[in-house]
Scaffold this motif. Sequence first.
Motif, PDB file in Angstrom:
ATOM      1  N   HIS A   1     -12.230  -1.472   8.233  1.00 13.04           N
ATOM      2  CA  HIS A   1     -11.603  -2.226   9.190  1.00 13.04           C
ATOM      3  C   HIS A   1     -10.312  -1.648   9.752  1.00 13.04           C
ATOM      4  O   HIS A   1      -9.173  -2.255   9.560  1.00 13.04           O
ATOM      5  N   ALA A   2     -10.394  -0.499  10.261  1.00  8.35           N
ATOM      6  CA  ALA A   2      -9.460   0.414  10.945  1.00  8.35           C
ATOM      7  C   ALA A   2      -9.522   0.681  12.143  1.00  8.35           C
ATOM      8  O   ALA A   2     -10.659   0.978  12.497  1.00  8.35           O
ATOM      9  N   CYS A   3      -8.229   1.351  12.869  1.00  9.07           N
ATOM     10  CA  CYS A   3      -8.400   1.985  14.073  1.00  9.07           C
ATOM     11  C   CYS A   3      -7.174   3.018  14.150  1.00  9.07           C
ATOM     12  O   CYS A   3      -6.258   2.752  13.407  1.00  9.07           O
ATOM     13  N   TYR A   4      -7.321   3.586  15.200  1.00  6.63           N
ATOM     14  CA  TYR A   4      -6.071   4.494  15.817  1.00  6.63           C
ATOM     15  C   TYR A   4      -5.618   3.927  17.163  1.00  6.63           C
ATOM     16  O   TYR A   4      -6.253   3.362  17.892  1.00  6.63           O
TER      17      TYR A   4
ATOM     18  N   GLN B   1      -5.736  -7.904  14.979  1.00  5.94           N
ATOM     19  CA  GLN B   1      -5.587  -8.263  13.501  1.00  5.94           C
ATOM     20  C   GLN B   1      -6.460  -9.608  13.386  1.00  5.94           C
ATOM     21  O   GLN B   1      -7.550  -9.726  12.322  1.00  5.94           O
TER      22      GLN B   1
ATOM     23  N   ILE C   1      -9.052  -6.307  12.050  1.00 13.32           N
ATOM     24  CA  ILE C   1      -8.523  -4.846  11.904  1.00 13.32           C
ATOM     25  C   ILE C   1      -7.678  -4.881  10.821  1.00 13.32           C
ATOM     26  O   ILE C   1      -6.525  -5.698  10.998  1.00 13.32           O
ATOM     27  N   HIS C   2      -7.652  -4.299   9.662  1.00 13.06           N
ATOM     28  CA  HIS C   2      -6.981  -4.357   8.549  1.00 13.06           C
ATOM     29  C   HIS C   2      -5.574  -3.323   8.540  1.00 13.06           C
ATOM     30  O   HIS C   2      -4.647  -3.521   8.267  1.00 13.06           O
ATOM     31  N   ARG C   3      -6.175  -2.185   9.077  1.00  9.42           N
ATOM     32  CA  ARG C   3      -5.311  -1.156   9.122  1.00  9.42           C
ATOM     33  C   ARG C   3      -5.222  -0.352  10.698  1.00  9.42           C
ATOM     34  O   ARG C   3      -6.373  -0.086  11.051  1.00  9.42           O
ATOM     35  N   ILE C   4      -3.998  -0.496  11.083  1.00 11.30           N
ATOM     36  CA  ILE C   4      -3.847   0.201  12.568  1.00 11.30           C
ATOM     37  C   ILE C   4      -3.002   1.588  12.187  1.00 11.30           C
ATOM     38  O   ILE C   4      -1.937   1.508  11.825  1.00 11.30           O
ATOM     39  N   MET C   5      -3.545   2.815  12.730  1.00 12.11           N
ATOM     40  CA  MET C   5      -2.947   4.041  12.382  1.00 12.11           C
ATOM     41  C   MET C   5      -2.470   4.692  13.872  1.00 12.11           C
ATOM     42  O   MET C   5      -3.184   4.467  14.831  1.00 12.11           O
TER      43      MET C   5
ATOM     44  N   ALA D   1       1.101   3.648   9.553  1.00 12.83           N
ATOM     45  CA  ALA D   1      -0.015   2.780   9.735  1.00 12.83           C
ATOM     46  C   ALA D   1       0.947   1.395   9.530  1.00 12.83           C
ATOM     47  O   ALA D   1       1.777   1.169   8.915  1.00 12.83           O
TER      48      ALA D   1
ATOM     49  N   ILE E   1      -0.574  -2.535   8.361  1.00 12.06           N
ATOM     50  CA  ILE E   1      -1.377  -3.219   7.312  1.00 12.06           C
ATOM     51  C   ILE E   1      -1.170  -4.709   7.743  1.00 12.06           C
ATOM     52  O   ILE E   1      -0.210  -5.072   7.510  1.00 12.06           O
TER      53      ILE E   1
END
Length: 191
Positions: free
Chosen positions: A103-106, A133, A138-142, A184, A186
């Motif tokens: 559950h992540a994205c850039y 979120q 989405i848990h992690r946005i990098m 990131a 979180i």
Amino acid sequence: MFGYRSSSPRISLTSEKMHIRTVAERDSWLLTDYYQENRDYLRPWEPLRDESYFQHHGWDARLQLMGIQQKQGEAFYFLLMDPNQQQLWGVANFTQVIRGCFHACYLGYSLAAAQQGKGLMFEGLSVMIPYLQKQQHIHRIMANYMPRNQRSGALLQRLGFEKEGYARDYLKINGQWEDHVLTALITPTAR
């Protein structure tokens, strides 16, 4: 003060100073104008672009692909606009969305040269990030930035992004391999 309005796949958000929405196929002229007007300003911070990036027909094709990605939940391409939706002030893209156990994205973004120093990107991302979120889970946005881009680093820190590393020759920007600081954000969860 801030509101969410969503209808799949279009997303429309508001903040105090702007209207924020996902791209649509009709936006090719808007994006062409934005990138033509800011071509020199954005050049040091972006990959080399072929000429289609600054022409209407190039954006027609790109927007079709972006629409498919948005519909499938693989990416979200936002426009930061004046309240009357006449001027494009900037863009923010949440791409390479991975679901499953990640559950992540850039996150990538740019703001027009004429809009710098007004707090617009902070305001816009302060609305978009909670949407990603809460609504997209989405848990992690990098987000990664070049060390010399101190404004971007300060923006991400202000938004709560934490430094996670440093990558040498991470991305080819303006024809040169550039180091990047890896950060990131979180989503807080109960443990």
